[in-house]
Design a protein around this motif. Structure first.
Motif, short mmCIF file in Angstrom:
data_model
loop_
_atom_site.label_atom_id
_atom_site.label_comp_id
_atom_site.label_asym_id
_atom_site.label_seq_id
_atom_site.Cartn_x
_atom_site.Cartn_y
_atom_site.Cartn_z
N MET A 195 2.89 -0.29 9.28
CA MET A 195 1.77 -1.16 8.90
C MET A 195 1.86 -2.01 7.94
N VAL A 196 2.77 -1.58 6.81
CA VAL A 196 2.89 -2.38 5.73
C VAL A 196 3.55 -3.71 6.16
N THR A 197 4.45 -3.55 6.87
CA THR A 197 5.24 -4.77 7.58
C THR A 197 4.44 -5.67 8.30
N MET A 198 3.61 -5.38 9.06
CA MET A 198 2.80 -5.88 9.93
C MET A 198 1.62 -6.62 9.16
N VAL A 199 1.32 -6.52 7.81
CA VAL A 199 0.43 -7.36 7.09
C VAL A 199 1.38 -8.19 5.94
N GLY A 200 2.69 -8.27 6.30
CA GLY A 200 3.58 -9.38 5.86
C GLY A 200 4.12 -8.84 4.46
N ALA A 201 4.36 -7.55 4.14
CA ALA A 201 5.01 -7.28 3.17
C ALA A 201 6.13 -6.40 3.48
N PRO A 260 8.61 -3.57 3.49
CA PRO A 260 8.59 -1.88 3.29
C PRO A 260 9.46 -1.54 2.03
N VAL A 261 10.72 -2.08 2.13
CA VAL A 261 11.66 -1.74 1.04
C VAL A 261 10.96 -1.72 -0.49
N GLN A 262 10.23 -2.85 -0.68
CA GLN A 262 9.63 -3.06 -2.16
C GLN A 262 8.50 -2.05 -2.04
N PHE A 263 7.76 -1.79 -1.00
CA PHE A 263 6.65 -0.97 -1.20
C PHE A 263 7.46 0.67 -1.24
N ILE A 264 8.33 0.71 -0.83
CA ILE A 264 9.00 2.25 -1.23
C ILE A 264 9.39 2.32 -2.55
N ARG A 265 9.85 1.29 -2.92
CA ARG A 265 10.27 1.29 -4.33
C ARG A 265 9.06 1.35 -5.15
N ILE A 284 -2.38 5.37 0.11
CA ILE A 284 -1.86 4.09 -0.71
C ILE A 284 -1.61 3.07 0.43
N THR A 285 -1.17 3.54 1.50
CA THR A 285 -1.02 2.50 2.66
C THR A 285 -2.30 1.87 3.16
N THR A 286 -3.24 2.84 3.30
CA THR A 286 -4.54 2.27 3.56
C THR A 286 -5.05 1.48 2.64
N GLY A 287 -5.07 1.71 1.29
CA GLY A 287 -5.36 0.78 0.22
C GLY A 287 -4.79 -0.78 0.19
N PHE A 288 -3.45 -0.68 0.58
CA PHE A 288 -2.72 -2.03 0.49
C PHE A 288 -3.03 -2.70 1.69
N VAL A 289 -2.77 -2.14 3.04
CA VAL A 289 -3.25 -2.68 4.24
C VAL A 289 -4.54 -3.18 4.28
N GLY A 290 -5.51 -2.40 4.05
CA GLY A 290 -7.22 -2.85 3.97
C GLY A 290 -7.10 -3.95 3.00
N GLY A 291 -6.46 -3.93 1.78
CA GLY A 291 -6.71 -4.88 0.70
C GLY A 291 -6.20 -6.22 1.02
N ALA A 311 -5.67 -7.23 4.37
CA ALA A 311 -6.73 -7.65 5.26
C ALA A 311 -8.09 -8.32 4.84
N MET A 312 -8.47 -8.07 3.46
CA MET A 312 -9.57 -8.50 2.95
C MET A 312 -9.41 -9.57 1.70
N GLY A 313 -7.88 -9.89 1.78
CA GLY A 313 -7.51 -10.82 0.65
C GLY A 313 -7.85 -10.12 -0.77
N GLU A 314 -7.53 -9.09 -0.81
CA GLU A 314 -7.87 -8.39 -2.33
C GLU A 314 -6.34 -7.81 -2.77
N VAL A 315 -5.19 -8.52 -2.34
CA VAL A 315 -4.01 -7.94 -2.81
C VAL A 315 -3.27 -9.12 -3.59
N ASN A 316 -2.62 -8.98 -4.96
CA ASN A 316 -2.24 -10.20 -5.50
C ASN A 316 -0.45 -10.04 -5.27
N MET A 317 0.01 -10.67 -4.27
CA MET A 317 1.46 -10.46 -3.75
C MET A 317 2.26 -10.99 -4.87
N ASP A 318 1.95 -11.71 -5.89
CA ASP A 318 2.65 -11.89 -7.06
C ASP A 318 3.28 -10.54 -7.58
N THR A 319 2.33 -9.75 -7.71
CA THR A 319 2.49 -8.23 -8.31
C THR A 319 3.43 -7.54 -7.57
#
Length: 465
Positions: A280-286, A288-293, A433-440, A442-450
């Motif tokens: 799911m994390v990969t499907m929203v363009g992030a 997964p290795v960074q997500f796990i870390r 955590i996955t729900t928050g990140f994937v939902g965020g 989808a709504m443009g509520e995630v700062n990908m630089d962070t």
């Protein structure tokens, strides 16, 4: 206190001092967490080998270790309500619109229902694939006693209805919910805080001066609460050391070996659900290795503490500080994910138990009608976990009683419950955590630089300037 117990406590104090030394030399938080985990496993194994199980010396020693382990979990639970309250109000004030609040809630609840349904399917496949059956499990005195206890508890579940579950979420007495008196207290606090935030937005249009004062108050309260969170999180390695020592030292490995097939099947299913989260994390363009870390410290504590509620402050901090998710999405995902749609407790576990128990009453667990009914029941019943409290046990009771299966057979797994519950809790938190990140996303509520930054702030460092 015996001399042996005193020696055990002294060794624990020495290990705590080692962790304190690492903290004073500014060793990274994540590294200290894993060192504490390893030290706890090693020390617990040494105690288990030296004293055996059961042992009065071991039991008394664990009682003293609980001052650190359970004390830390208690501190985390202490800050949950104020953290959720000020964070939700602060996030809504920044949204500047009630419509965004409904959009966030809708996304979070939809994703939680989807993931818990997928978890149920994986649990069914795991139970069938490993050929698990309740008929093959030997019943002992502890299992029989647990079965009788479940029979007396199931009456609370049978009286529940879906409308009743939903009504129970409403905070009729928000001050009571602030004490954590109800199993739905966290959701009650979220709803009450949302009303305060929306009311403040409306007040801003009519009484801008008063609303400005309130916003300043919330800003100060938020800064103070976040400072308290930072102080408590700095104790995480110490808590993990004590909790992991307790788990390993207090486990009955002979019982675990007798049910090793269920343990392997359960962790296979848990790993599969975690892989789904990464997909799911990969499907929203992030990555997964960074997500796990980024999420590993929070999952490590969830695994050792077996408390989704206790992990909530780390869950929120991970979402906001390390993954770049907005405060509004983070707080709703962490709050709802703690009590609704738990992938491990409300998804995998009831599904596996139902498949195991069904043949004992002549029901074919491979029939499409049974599987379809089971998945729907689990998805709806995941709201019931919040309505009655008790985690995986009550999730299982809701599902088994709804399908007309004997609930007392769920007591057959009591000897390995702590071991399985560790993995379930970690997957529950991973799902939130996955729900928050994937939902965020989808709504443009995630700062990908962070999210992409390799210099994320440590969870035990100051998070407010």
């Amino acid at each position: 206190m015996s001399f042996a117990v005193l020696v055990n406590i002294s060794i624990m104090v020495g290990l705590l001092y080692v962790l304190y030394h690492f903290q004073k030399t500014y060793m990274p938080f994540t590294r200290r967490v894993f060192i504490a985990l390893g030290m706890g496993v090693a020390y617990g194994a040494c105690l288990q080998v030296f004293y055996g199980f059961p042992s009065e010396t071991l039991t008394e020693s664990i009682g003293w270790f609980n001052i650190i382990g359970n004390g830390y979990v208690g501190l985390l639970k202490m800050i949950v309500v104020p953290l959720v309250m000020v964070s939700v109000i602060s996030a809504i004030l920044k949204l500047k619109g009630a419509g965004a609040l409904g959009r966030i809630s809708g996304w979070i609840l939809a994703l939680l229902m989807i993931t818990v349904s997928i978890a149920a399917v994986i649990g069914i496949v795991a139970a069938l694939g490993f050929g698990l059956s309740a008929e093959a499990i030997t019943t002992g005195a502890r299992e029989a006693a647990r079965g009788e206890q479940l029979l007396t508890t199931v009456a609370r579940v049978e009286n529940l209805s879906i409308p009743g579950m939903l009504v129970s979420l409403i905070p009729a007495n928000p001050f009571l919910d602030m004490t954590g008196a109800r199993s739905t207290s966290i959701i009650g606090v979220v709803i009450f805080s949302a009303f305060i935030g929306v009311a403040a937005l409306g007040l801003h249009r009519k009484e801008a001066v008063i609303a400005g004062k309130f916003e300043s108050f919330v800003e100060v309260a938020h800064a103070i609460v976040m400072r308290i969170v930072t102080l408590v999180l700095r104790l995480t390695p110490f808590g993990i050391l004590a909790l992991m020592t307790k788990v390993v030292a207090g486990s009955n490995f002979s019982d675990i070996l007798q049910l090793i097939q269920f343990v392997i099947a359960s962790y296979t299913a848990l790993i599969a659900v975690f892989v789904v989260h990464l997909i799911m994390v990969t499907m929203v363009g992030a990555s997964p290795v960074q997500f796990i870390r980024k999420i590993l410290p929070a999952l490590t504590f969830a695994f050792t503490s077996r408390s989704s509620a206790g992990t909530m402050p780390l869950t929120i901090q991970t979402l906001t500080q390390r993954l770049g998710v907005s405060e509004g999405v983070s707080n709703f995902a962490a709050s709802f994910g703690t009590t609704i749609g738990q992938n491990g407790c409300a998804g995998i576990y009831p599904a596996m138990l139902a498949v195991m128990i069904a043949p004992t009453v002549g029901v074919d667990p491979t029939s499409f009608s049974f599987i379809g009914t089971l998945i729907v029941t689990i998805a709806i019943g995941s709201f019931g976990v919040a309505g009655v409290g008790g985690g995986a046990t009550f999730a299982a009771l809701i599902v088994l009683s709804a399908l007309g299966l004997p609930v007392e057979l769920a007591g057959l797994l009591i000897s390995i419950e702590p071991l399985i519950d560790m993995g379930r809790t970690a997957v529950n938190v991973s799902g939130a955590i996955t729900t928050g990140f994937v939902g965020g996303r989808a709504m443009g509520e995630v700062n990908m630089d962070t999210f992409n930054s390799n210099d994320s702030p440590e969870l035990d460092m100051d998070t407010v300037s």
